[in-house]
Design a protein around this motif. Structure first.
Motif, PDB file in Angstrom:
ATOM      1  N   GLU A 105       0.844  -1.206   0.142  1.00 21.62           N
ATOM      2  CA  GLU A 105       0.049   0.041   0.146  1.00 21.62           C
ATOM      3  C   GLU A 105       0.906   1.334  -0.053  1.00 21.62           C
ATOM      4  N   VAL A 106       2.002   1.259   0.498  1.00 22.50           N
ATOM      5  CA  VAL A 106       2.975   2.439   0.518  1.00 22.50           C
ATOM      6  C   VAL A 106       3.038   3.052  -0.980  1.00 22.50           C
ATOM      7  N   PHE A 107       2.893   2.261  -2.000  1.00 22.65           N
ATOM      8  CA  PHE A 107       2.756   2.936  -3.234  1.00 22.65           C
ATOM      9  C   PHE A 107       1.553   3.864  -3.464  1.00 22.65           C
ATOM     10  N   GLU A 108       0.638   3.573  -2.672  1.00 21.42           N
ATOM     11  CA  GLU A 108      -0.606   4.439  -2.934  1.00 21.42           C
ATOM     12  C   GLU A 108      -0.702   5.577  -2.079  1.00 21.42           C
ATOM     13  N   LEU A 109       0.062   5.823  -1.549  1.00 19.65           N
ATOM     14  CA  LEU A 109       0.339   7.277  -0.521  1.00 19.65           C
ATOM     15  C   LEU A 109       0.070   8.597  -1.513  1.00 19.65           C
ATOM     16  N   PRO A 110      -0.653   9.406  -1.054  1.00 17.18           N
ATOM     17  CA  PRO A 110      -0.519  10.638  -1.962  1.00 17.18           C
ATOM     18  C   PRO A 110       0.580  11.170  -2.252  1.00 17.18           C
ATOM     19  N   PHE A 111       0.667  11.764  -3.446  1.00 16.81           N
ATOM     20  CA  PHE A 111       1.638  12.457  -4.112  1.00 16.81           C
ATOM     21  C   PHE A 111       2.996  11.820  -3.896  1.00 16.81           C
ATOM     22  N   SER A 112       3.096  10.635  -4.152  1.00 21.34           N
ATOM     23  CA  SER A 112       4.392   9.729  -4.112  1.00 21.34           C
ATOM     24  C   SER A 112       4.853   9.037  -5.366  1.00 21.34           C
ATOM     25  N   SER A 113       4.193   9.273  -6.338  1.00 18.23           N
ATOM     26  CA  SER A 113       4.250   8.435  -7.592  1.00 18.23           C
ATOM     27  C   SER A 113       3.852   9.331  -8.723  1.00 18.23           C
ATOM     28  N   GLY A 114       4.520   9.028  -9.939  1.00 19.86           N
ATOM     29  CA  GLY A 114       4.295   9.729 -11.191  1.00 19.86           C
ATOM     30  C   GLY A 114       3.904   8.786 -12.297  1.00 19.86           C
ATOM     31  N   ALA A 115       4.670   9.145 -13.216  1.00 20.07           N
ATOM     32  CA  ALA A 115       4.691   8.155 -14.345  1.00 20.07           C
ATOM     33  C   ALA A 115       4.509   6.476 -14.165  1.00 20.07           C
ATOM     34  N   GLY A 116       3.887   5.913 -14.761  1.00 19.84           N
ATOM     35  CA  GLY A 116       3.553   4.555 -14.518  1.00 19.84           C
ATOM     36  C   GLY A 116       4.679   3.633 -14.890  1.00 19.84           C
ATOM     37  N   GLU A 117       5.424   3.768 -15.943  1.00 22.67           N
ATOM     38  CA  GLU A 117       6.310   2.880 -16.081  1.00 22.67           C
ATOM     39  C   GLU A 117       7.577   2.929 -15.121  1.00 22.67           C
ATOM     40  N   PRO A 118       8.355   3.957 -14.874  1.00 20.55           N
ATOM     41  CA  PRO A 118       9.361   3.832 -13.883  1.00 20.55           C
ATOM     42  C   PRO A 118       8.794   3.537 -12.503  1.00 20.55           C
ATOM     43  N   ALA A 119       7.689   3.775 -12.109  1.00 19.63           N
ATOM     44  CA  ALA A 119       7.155   3.581 -10.791  1.00 19.63           C
ATOM     45  C   ALA A 119       6.836   2.190 -10.732  1.00 19.63           C
ATOM     46  N   SER A 120       6.385   1.338 -11.849  1.00 19.23           N
ATOM     47  CA  SER A 120       6.112   0.203 -11.861  1.00 19.23           C
ATOM     48  C   SER A 120       7.453  -0.795 -11.754  1.00 19.23           C
ATOM     49  N   ARG A 121       8.483  -0.394 -12.458  1.00 19.96           N
ATOM     50  CA  ARG A 121       9.748  -1.049 -12.212  1.00 19.96           C
ATOM     51  C   ARG A 121      10.220  -0.732 -10.535  1.00 19.96           C
ATOM     52  N   ALA A 122      10.094   0.207 -10.088  1.00 20.87           N
ATOM     53  CA  ALA A 122      10.257   0.414  -8.592  1.00 20.87           C
ATOM     54  C   ALA A 122       9.469  -0.222  -7.762  1.00 20.87           C
ATOM     55  N   PHE A 123       8.089  -0.567  -8.338  1.00 17.63           N
ATOM     56  CA  PHE A 123       7.406  -1.263  -7.514  1.00 17.63           C
ATOM     57  C   PHE A 123       7.807  -2.882  -7.330  1.00 17.63           C
ATOM     58  N   TRP A 124       8.052  -3.211  -8.606  1.00 19.30           N
ATOM     59  CA  TRP A 124       8.519  -4.897  -8.715  1.00 19.30           C
ATOM     60  C   TRP A 124       9.891  -4.968  -7.495  1.00 19.30           C
ATOM     61  N   GLU A 125      10.828  -3.983  -7.886  1.00 21.48           N
ATOM     62  CA  GLU A 125      11.949  -4.173  -7.058  1.00 21.48           C
ATOM     63  C   GLU A 125      11.611  -4.211  -5.435  1.00 21.48           C
ATOM     64  N   LYS A 328       9.951   3.513   7.103  1.00 23.49           N
ATOM     65  CA  LYS A 328      11.215   2.949   6.510  1.00 23.49           C
ATOM     66  C   LYS A 328      10.794   2.333   5.263  1.00 23.49           C
ATOM     67  N   LEU A 329       9.571   1.679   5.108  1.00 26.29           N
ATOM     68  CA  LEU A 329       9.182   1.305   3.777  1.00 26.29           C
ATOM     69  C   LEU A 329       8.837   2.453   2.764  1.00 26.29           C
ATOM     70  N   ALA A 330       8.362   3.554   3.171  1.00 28.68           N
ATOM     71  CA  ALA A 330       7.722   4.687   2.612  1.00 28.68           C
ATOM     72  C   ALA A 330       9.165   5.227   2.106  1.00 28.68           C
ATOM     73  N   GLU A 331      10.423   5.452   2.894  1.00 29.03           N
ATOM     74  CA  GLU A 331      11.496   5.725   2.316  1.00 29.03           C
ATOM     75  C   GLU A 331      12.061   5.059   1.334  1.00 29.03           C
ATOM     76  N   ASN A 332      12.002   3.600   1.494  1.00 30.32           N
ATOM     77  CA  ASN A 332      12.559   2.532   0.335  1.00 30.32           C
ATOM     78  C   ASN A 332      11.877   2.890  -1.021  1.00 30.32           C
ATOM     79  N   ALA A 333      10.641   2.955  -0.799  1.00 30.17           N
ATOM     80  CA  ALA A 333       9.734   3.076  -2.192  1.00 30.17           C
ATOM     81  C   ALA A 333      10.149   4.517  -2.694  1.00 30.17           C
TER      82      ALA A 333
END
Length: 343
Positions: A105-125, A328-333
């Protein structure tokens, strides 16, 4: 076992292995999902993936696509359908089962993510580093996010005050928390229910990325669209494609390879890329229909960020109760998102 016997044993075993792989029966795997076949992700991510797996397996693995919940159940049932073997593979929104994927869920926090492709790479890792346990009951094929989320409403939203009291669709519990913090009335709905709810006045607006608006006919039903300044969206949602473990294990070595060669970070990125392309198409359609498209300036966007900041604190408190270090998870994401966004 004598050396000559050992050599004969391993040679026989290897020959048997090759024979069983070469003579493997073709298999048909059912992929169940919640959007129409012509929808952007279904047509440009799921269908090409199924075709690629079939090609790489020389026709031994056929992926049958079942859109729009054709095999029964609700969108919230999809993950369990794969886990329990009701179907072989699903593509689903993680937020449809609230609280089940707290680390993701950390990837759903407000104003934390932009374009889908780079964020999806980040999400997999990120998932492989921090949230593998949330997918331990299935074989994980891909995880991804969509591009910047925004508002689509009957009445225009030009300031924070304009949203007060509006009934707005949210697609996950984190997004619903966000809506409540900015003064809206949150109405939880899966994507397929949005068109009817808007048409009947059950809701007055929805949080959605541009990508999904054409298939839902959003620009025909509402005429106002509000996005935010900067490279981060108001919110995002998390998705996963997962496979039943037993369905995977019954495959031959070569059949497994056809699956394994087409999953992971590149498949996750492909989903994100398709959603980014869909965002451009959805925005272009809204412009073509001469809808009212508002991008809030930096000062107004900061007001929304301040109003939404409590969402992060709430999430930290909730996951702390489960023994999870939210900050800690938010910082990593955030580090991973920044890393892949700069590549």
């Amino acid at each position: 076992m004598k050396p000559i016997q050992r050599k004969l044993y391993f040679a026989s075993a290897f020959a048997l292995l090759l024979s069983s792989s070469a003579n493997a029966e073709p298999v048909s795997l059912r992929l169940h999902h919640f959007v129409p076949a012509q929808q952007n992700v279904a047509a440009h991510a799921l269908a090409p993936w199924a075709k690629k797996v079939a090609e790489d397996s020389n026709g031994e693995v056929k992926i049958q696509l079942f859109p729009s919940m054709q095999l029964g159940g609700r969108p919230s049932d999809l993950f369990d359908q794969a886990k329990d073997g009701v179907v072989d593979i699903v593509w689903t929104v993680l937020g449809y089962t609230p609280g089940r994927f707290p680390r993701s869920e950390v990837f759903e926090l407000p104003f934390s993510s932009g374009a889908g492709e780079p964020a999806s790479r980040a999400f997999w890792e990120y998932v492989n580093q921090n949230a593998q346990e949330e997918f331990r009951e299935v074989k994980l094929l891909a995880v991804h996010v969509h591009g910047p989320g925004l508002f689509h409403t009957r009445d225009p939203i030009n300031t924070l005050e304009d949203i007060k009291g509006m009934k707005i669709r949210g697609g996950s519990r984190v997004v619903n928390h966000l809506l409540e913090e900015v003064g809206a009335v949150a109405v939880g709905l899966p994507v397929p229910a949005v068109t009817e709810a808007l048409s009947k006045g059950v809701i007055t607006g929805a949080t959605l990325p541009w990508e999904v608006t054409p298939s839902l006919k959003i620009t025909q039903i509402v005429k106002n669209h509000t996005s935010f300044a900067g490279d981060k969206g108001l919110y995002t949602q998390t998705f996963a494609m997962v496979m039943n473990k037993a369905s995977y294990e019954k495959l031959s070595i070569d059949q497994k390879k056809a699956i394994d060669d087409n999953i992971g970070i590149e498949l996750s990125a492909a989903f994100g890329r398709v959603m980014d392309q869909g965002d451009a198409e959805g925005l272009a359609l809204a412009k073509k229909t001469d809808n009212n498209i508002v991008e809030l300036d930096a000062a107004e966007t900061n007001r929304w960020k301040q109003a939404a900041s409590r969402v992060r604190d709430i999430w930290y408190e909730e996951v702390a109760a489960k023994g999870i270090d939210g900050p800690k998870l938010a910082e990593n994401a955030e580090k991973l998102i920044d890393h892949y966004s700069k590549d």
